[in-house]
Structures are given as structure tokens and as C-alpha cells.
Write a protein that holds these residues in place. Structure first.
Motif, mmCIF file in Angstrom:
data_model
loop_
_atom_site.group_PDB
_atom_site.id
_atom_site.type_symbol
_atom_site.label_atom_id
_atom_site.label_comp_id
_atom_site.label_asym_id
_atom_site.label_seq_id
_atom_site.Cartn_x
_atom_site.Cartn_y
_atom_site.Cartn_z
ATOM 1 N N CYS A 37 6.810 -14.485 -10.020
ATOM 2 C CA CYS A 37 5.996 -13.337 -9.601
ATOM 3 C C CYS A 37 5.211 -13.605 -8.312
ATOM 4 O O CYS A 37 4.406 -12.763 -7.913
ATOM 5 N N GLN A 38 5.460 -14.712 -7.668
ATOM 6 C CA GLN A 38 4.636 -15.085 -6.524
ATOM 7 C C GLN A 38 4.725 -14.122 -5.339
ATOM 8 O O GLN A 38 3.851 -14.133 -4.472
ATOM 9 N N THR A 39 5.720 -13.269 -5.297
ATOM 10 C CA THR A 39 5.823 -12.286 -4.216
ATOM 11 C C THR A 39 5.225 -10.938 -4.604
ATOM 12 O O THR A 39 5.357 -9.969 -3.853
ATOM 13 N N GLN A 40 4.562 -10.867 -5.745
ATOM 14 C CA GLN A 40 4.064 -9.591 -6.259
ATOM 15 C C GLN A 40 2.546 -9.433 -6.125
ATOM 16 O O GLN A 40 1.928 -8.691 -6.865
ATOM 17 N N TRP A 41 1.934 -10.140 -5.175
ATOM 18 C CA TRP A 41 0.494 -10.038 -4.974
ATOM 19 C C TRP A 41 0.146 -8.774 -4.201
ATOM 20 O O TRP A 41 0.835 -8.393 -3.261
ATOM 21 N N ARG A 42 -0.950 -8.146 -4.571
ATOM 22 C CA ARG A 42 -1.505 -7.030 -3.799
ATOM 23 C C ARG A 42 -2.500 -7.621 -2.813
ATOM 24 O O ARG A 42 -3.485 -8.247 -3.214
ATOM 25 N N VAL A 43 -2.213 -7.399 -1.535
ATOM 26 C CA VAL A 43 -3.008 -7.999 -0.463
ATOM 27 C C VAL A 43 -3.286 -6.933 0.580
ATOM 28 O O VAL A 43 -2.436 -6.092 0.869
ATOM 29 N N ALA A 44 -4.482 -6.980 1.157
ATOM 30 C CA ALA A 44 -4.821 -6.093 2.263
ATOM 31 C C ALA A 44 -5.243 -6.955 3.448
ATOM 32 O O ALA A 44 -5.892 -7.992 3.281
ATOM 33 N N ALA A 45 -4.861 -6.517 4.625
ATOM 34 C CA ALA A 45 -5.249 -7.213 5.854
ATOM 35 C C ALA A 45 -6.278 -6.364 6.583
ATOM 36 O O ALA A 45 -6.130 -5.156 6.715
ATOM 37 N N GLY A 46 -7.334 -7.028 7.017
ATOM 38 C CA GLY A 46 -8.378 -6.327 7.746
ATOM 39 C C GLY A 46 -8.987 -7.228 8.809
ATOM 40 O O GLY A 46 -8.454 -8.295 9.121
ATOM 41 N N MET A 47 -10.095 -6.810 9.324
ATOM 42 C CA MET A 47 -10.779 -7.587 10.372
ATOM 43 C C MET A 47 -11.208 -8.961 9.871
ATOM 44 O O MET A 47 -11.254 -9.908 10.629
ATOM 45 N N ALA A 48 -11.511 -9.047 8.593
ATOM 46 C CA ALA A 48 -11.969 -10.316 8.025
ATOM 47 C C ALA A 48 -10.800 -11.192 7.577
ATOM 48 O O ALA A 48 -11.012 -12.276 7.053
ATOM 49 N N GLY A 49 -9.579 -10.719 7.745
ATOM 50 C CA GLY A 49 -8.419 -11.482 7.300
ATOM 51 C C GLY A 49 -7.811 -10.850 6.064
ATOM 52 O O GLY A 49 -7.964 -9.658 5.817
ATOM 53 N N LEU A 50 -7.140 -11.658 5.300
ATOM 54 C CA LEU A 50 -6.485 -11.162 4.092
ATOM 55 C C LEU A 50 -7.455 -11.090 2.919
ATOM 56 O O LEU A 50 -8.296 -11.968 2.752
ATOM 57 N N VAL A 51 -7.325 -10.053 2.135
ATOM 58 C CA VAL A 51 -8.074 -9.905 0.889
ATOM 59 C C VAL A 51 -7.047 -9.791 -0.223
ATOM 60 O O VAL A 51 -6.193 -8.899 -0.201
ATOM 61 N N TRP A 52 -7.105 -10.710 -1.160
ATOM 62 C CA TRP A 52 -6.173 -10.754 -2.284
ATOM 63 C C TRP A 52 -6.811 -10.032 -3.462
ATOM 64 O O TRP A 52 -7.893 -10.397 -3.911
ATOM 65 N N PHE A 53 -6.138 -8.972 -3.957
ATOM 66 C CA PHE A 53 -6.675 -8.170 -5.055
ATOM 67 C C PHE A 53 -6.165 -8.602 -6.418
ATOM 68 O O PHE A 53 -6.835 -8.425 -7.417
ATOM 69 N N GLY A 54 -4.980 -9.127 -6.478
ATOM 70 C CA GLY A 54 -4.391 -9.532 -7.743
ATOM 71 C C GLY A 54 -2.908 -9.227 -7.754
ATOM 72 O O GLY A 54 -2.342 -8.746 -6.782
ATOM 73 N N LEU A 55 -2.301 -9.496 -8.875
ATOM 74 C CA LEU A 55 -0.873 -9.250 -9.024
ATOM 75 C C LEU A 55 -0.603 -7.776 -9.311
ATOM 76 O O LEU A 55 -1.409 -7.103 -9.949
ATOM 77 N N ASP A 56 0.522 -7.292 -8.830
ATOM 78 C CA ASP A 56 0.983 -5.947 -9.140
ATOM 79 C C ASP A 56 1.636 -6.024 -10.523
ATOM 80 O O ASP A 56 2.748 -6.516 -10.676
ATOM 81 N N TYR A 57 0.931 -5.556 -11.540
ATOM 82 C CA TYR A 57 1.389 -5.722 -12.918
ATOM 83 C C TYR A 57 2.687 -4.980 -13.204
ATOM 84 O O TYR A 57 3.500 -5.440 -14.004
ATOM 85 N N VAL A 58 2.894 -3.850 -12.560
ATOM 86 C CA VAL A 58 4.137 -3.108 -12.779
ATOM 87 C C VAL A 58 5.319 -3.937 -12.272
ATOM 88 O O VAL A 58 6.332 -4.081 -12.959
ATOM 89 N N ALA A 59 5.179 -4.498 -11.081
ATOM 90 C CA ALA A 59 6.241 -5.340 -10.533
ATOM 91 C C ALA A 59 6.421 -6.599 -11.367
ATOM 92 O O ALA A 59 7.554 -7.033 -11.613
ATOM 93 N N CYS A 60 5.323 -7.193 -11.813
ATOM 94 C CA CYS A 60 5.413 -8.396 -12.650
ATOM 95 C C CYS A 60 6.114 -8.092 -13.965
ATOM 96 O O CYS A 60 6.896 -8.918 -14.460
ATOM 97 N N LYS A 61 5.869 -6.921 -14.519
ATOM 98 C CA LYS A 61 6.538 -6.537 -15.765
ATOM 99 C C LYS A 61 8.053 -6.498 -15.569
ATOM 100 O O LYS A 61 8.814 -6.966 -16.424
ATOM 101 N N LEU A 62 8.495 -5.972 -14.426
ATOM 102 C CA LEU A 62 9.934 -5.961 -14.133
ATOM 103 C C LEU A 62 10.484 -7.375 -14.033
ATOM 104 O O LEU A 62 11.564 -7.670 -14.543
ATOM 105 N N VAL A 63 9.727 -8.256 -13.383
ATOM 106 C CA VAL A 63 10.151 -9.647 -13.252
ATOM 107 C C VAL A 63 10.211 -10.301 -14.630
ATOM 108 O O VAL A 63 11.205 -10.959 -14.976
#
Length: 84
Positions: free
Chosen positions: A29-55
Motif C-alpha cells: 500500500c506504499q503508493t496509496q498515501w494522500r499527500v498535498a504539496a504546498g508552500m511549506a512542502g509536502l503534507v501527508w494526510f494518511g492512507l487512502d483506505y478505499v485504495a488500500c482495501k482494493l490492495v
């Protein structure tokens, strides 16, 4: 003949057999992280559970593995969101 134990490398760790399936699922599931990029850099929100469920379904993971995945996610988030 006596065999000497191989010295442990600094980047190695042992995984208990009971945790092996959960670790493999987390790595799948390592490619299923929800991440946002902004002025401060990357912000990691957590795993996408729907995608992880498929995996997890695709690898026939036991139902307990998802709970273990969430524990590993909770441990990883503070590290991923550390400021450089």
C-alpha cells in the motif's frame, strides 16, 4: 564445527512471523498515501483506505491486517510530517 552468528547490519531489522503479512500489506500500500504539496512542502494526510482495501483484497489479506495497517500509518505520519 561452530557457526558464528552473522553481525547484524545497522539498517536491518527482524520481523516477527506473526507480523509478516501486515508488513507486506503495508509495503503493498506504499503508493496509496494522500499527500498535498504546498508552500511549506509536502503534507501527508494518511492512507487512502478505499485504495488500500482494493490492495488488501487483491492479496487476500486477513481482516486483522487492516487494523495493523492503521497502526503503522499512525506511527509513520509524525515521521513523514516532520519539518526538515
Amino acid at each position: 564445527m561452530q557457526l558464528a552468528a552473522r553481525p547484524k547490519q545497522d539498517d536491518e531489522m527482524e520481523i516477527m512471523p506473526a507480523n509478516w503479512d501486515s508488513l507486506m500489506a503495508f509495503l503493498e500500500c506504499q503508493t496509496q498515501w494522500r499527500v498535498a504539496a504546498g508552500m511549506a512542502g509536502l503534507v501527508w494526510f494518511g492512507l487512502d483506505y478505499v485504495a488500500c482495501k482494493l490492495v488488501l483484497d487483491s492479496i487476500d489479506a486477513d481482516t486483522e491486517v487492516f487494523a495493523d495497517l492503521r497502526v503503522m500509518e499512525a506511527a509513520a505520519l509524525p515521521v513523514l510530517n516532520e519539518a526538515d
